[in-house]
Design a protein around this motif. Structure first.
Motif, short mmCIF file in Angstrom:
data_model
loop_
_atom_site.label_atom_id
_atom_site.label_comp_id
_atom_site.label_asym_id
_atom_site.label_seq_id
_atom_site.Cartn_x
_atom_site.Cartn_y
_atom_site.Cartn_z
N CYS A 1 0.85 -1.19 0.00
CA CYS A 1 0.00 0.00 0.00
C CYS A 1 0.88 1.24 0.00
CB CYS A 1 -0.91 -0.01 1.23
SG CYS A 1 -1.96 1.46 1.38
N VAL A 2 0.40 2.32 -0.56
CA VAL A 2 1.13 3.58 -0.58
C VAL A 2 1.35 4.10 0.84
CG1 VAL A 2 -0.87 5.11 -0.80
CG2 VAL A 2 1.28 5.75 -1.90
N GLU A 3 0.54 3.60 1.79
CA GLU A 3 0.70 4.01 3.19
C GLU A 3 1.82 3.27 3.91
OE1 GLU A 3 -3.51 4.58 5.04
OE2 GLU A 3 -3.72 3.33 3.26
N GLY B 1 -1.11 -0.17 -3.82
CA GLY B 1 -2.41 -0.82 -3.69
C GLY B 1 -3.58 -0.07 -4.30
MO MO Z 1 -3.50 1.78 -0.44
#
Ligand code: MO
Ligand code: MTE
Length: 319
Positions: A137-139, A233
């Motif tokens: 995920c980008v997080e 994601g």
């Molecule tokens: Mo994400």
């Protein structure tokens, strides 16, 4: 090679920790969650959607990683699906009565076989594969997911795009009555995503219809969602109702929302920071909040398979 792949024949089934073992560990995960060690994970299972139908005739894929999958409980209780709430634990709860049968996917644009396809008909002629992929995920968290799906390339070939089809555009269902998150303007609805046609045709790109050998749980994007394992994601759009073949680069939800932070490509790249945080490392879900972060790999570890798609492109510019 960092890919950690081997042929499916070499993957012992014991490496895929069985669901029952995860179930036995659930109490531990739940108490850890209550103790605040795993943010966002609460024991929602009791009120969640319940077990999905088992999928049959699934073959193993040589594209699978040999890393141990994240537990079923975590994959199905720590979600991003803004149509069902913005916190990680909301989708499992809010999507539990979401009806995905019947389901129709509209196919249009630059394609010889446009039409309204019943979901079952769309996937009927294809071989289901289990693909154990890394998911980032980008997080800056990640997990290992045993998806079940069909290579998007197989579906695209059968739909016969014309030579004008340069991109593929996807849309999620747009129905605030069924997706209450759409009552709030957090994003422009419906959620939209897109791929360049060669990205869509790459053998890694998957249309997922299940995980852990069962139909997709609603919170994971039932009945059909995209999986692009070398991208962040958010490219992996859920609950798809429309696939269009287009000439021009289509709009994408997170780019529309914050263009400086989220580009069209969204390739996992430890060297290109998000404006507000580094992308160099990631926290693997399931290891506990205090476990050390691990290095993020270029293209999420799928460099060998996909780097050629971006030859000559400045990946800092095309982020
Ligand atoms: Mo994400
Ligand atoms: N329609 C839709 N698709 C979506 C999202 C969303 O909010 N809505 N979130 C994206 C993001 S940011 C991630 S990380 C993944 C999460 O997938 P998972 O919940 O199955 O892990 O779904 C992606 N697909």
């Amino acid at each position: 090679m960092l890919l950690m792949q081997k042929k499916s024949s070499e993957v012992r089934s014991s490496e895929i920790t069985s669901k029952s073992i995860f179930m036995n560990r659930r109490r531990f995960i739940q108490s850890a969650a209550i103790a605040g060690l795993i943010p966002g994970i609460l024991p929602k299972k009791a009120i969640g959607q319940g077990k999905g139908k088992k999928l049959n005739d699934i073959i193993k894929s040589s594209y699978s990683t040999i890393q141990k999958p994240t537990s079923y409980d975590l994959i199905t209780s720590y979600n991003n699906f803004y149509e069902f709430g913005t916190s990680k634990d909301m989708p499992a709860l809010m999507a539990r009565n979401f009806k995905t049968k019947p389901w129709t996917v509209s196919v249009g644009g630059e394609v010889n076989k446009p039409g309204l396809y019943d979901f079952d008909n769309l996937i009927k002629h294809h071989q289901l594969e289990e693909r154990i992929y890394r998911f980032r995920c980008v997080e800056a968290w990640s997990m290992i997911v045993p998806w079940v799906g069909i290579p998007l390339a197989d579906i695209i070939k059968r739909l016969e795009p014309t030579s004008k089809a340069k991109y593929v555009a996807f849309e999620t269902l747009n129905d605030p009555k069924r997706m209450p998150g759409q009552l709030r303007p957090i994003l422009q609805w419906p959620y939209v995503e897109g791929l360049r046609i060669d990205e869509a045709m790459n053998p890694l790109t998957l249309m997922a219809v299940g995980l852990y050998g069962e139909e997709l749980p609603n919170q994971n994007g039932a009945p059909i969602r995209l999986i692009v394992p070398w991208k962040y994601g958010f490219k992996s759009i859920k609950s798809i109702v429309s696939i269009r073949f287009v000439e021009k680069k289509p709009p994408t939800s997170w780019n529309l929302s914050a263009a400086r932070e989220y580009g069209f490509y969204a390739n996992v790249n430890p060297k290109v920071s998000h404006p507000r945080w580094s992308q160099a490392k990631e926290r693997k879900l399931g290891g506990g909040y205090f476990s050390p972060k691990v290095e993020t790999l270029k293209f999420n570890g799928y460099e060998e398979e996909v780097a050629g798609l971006y030859d000559g492109m400045d990946l800092k510019k095309f982020y």
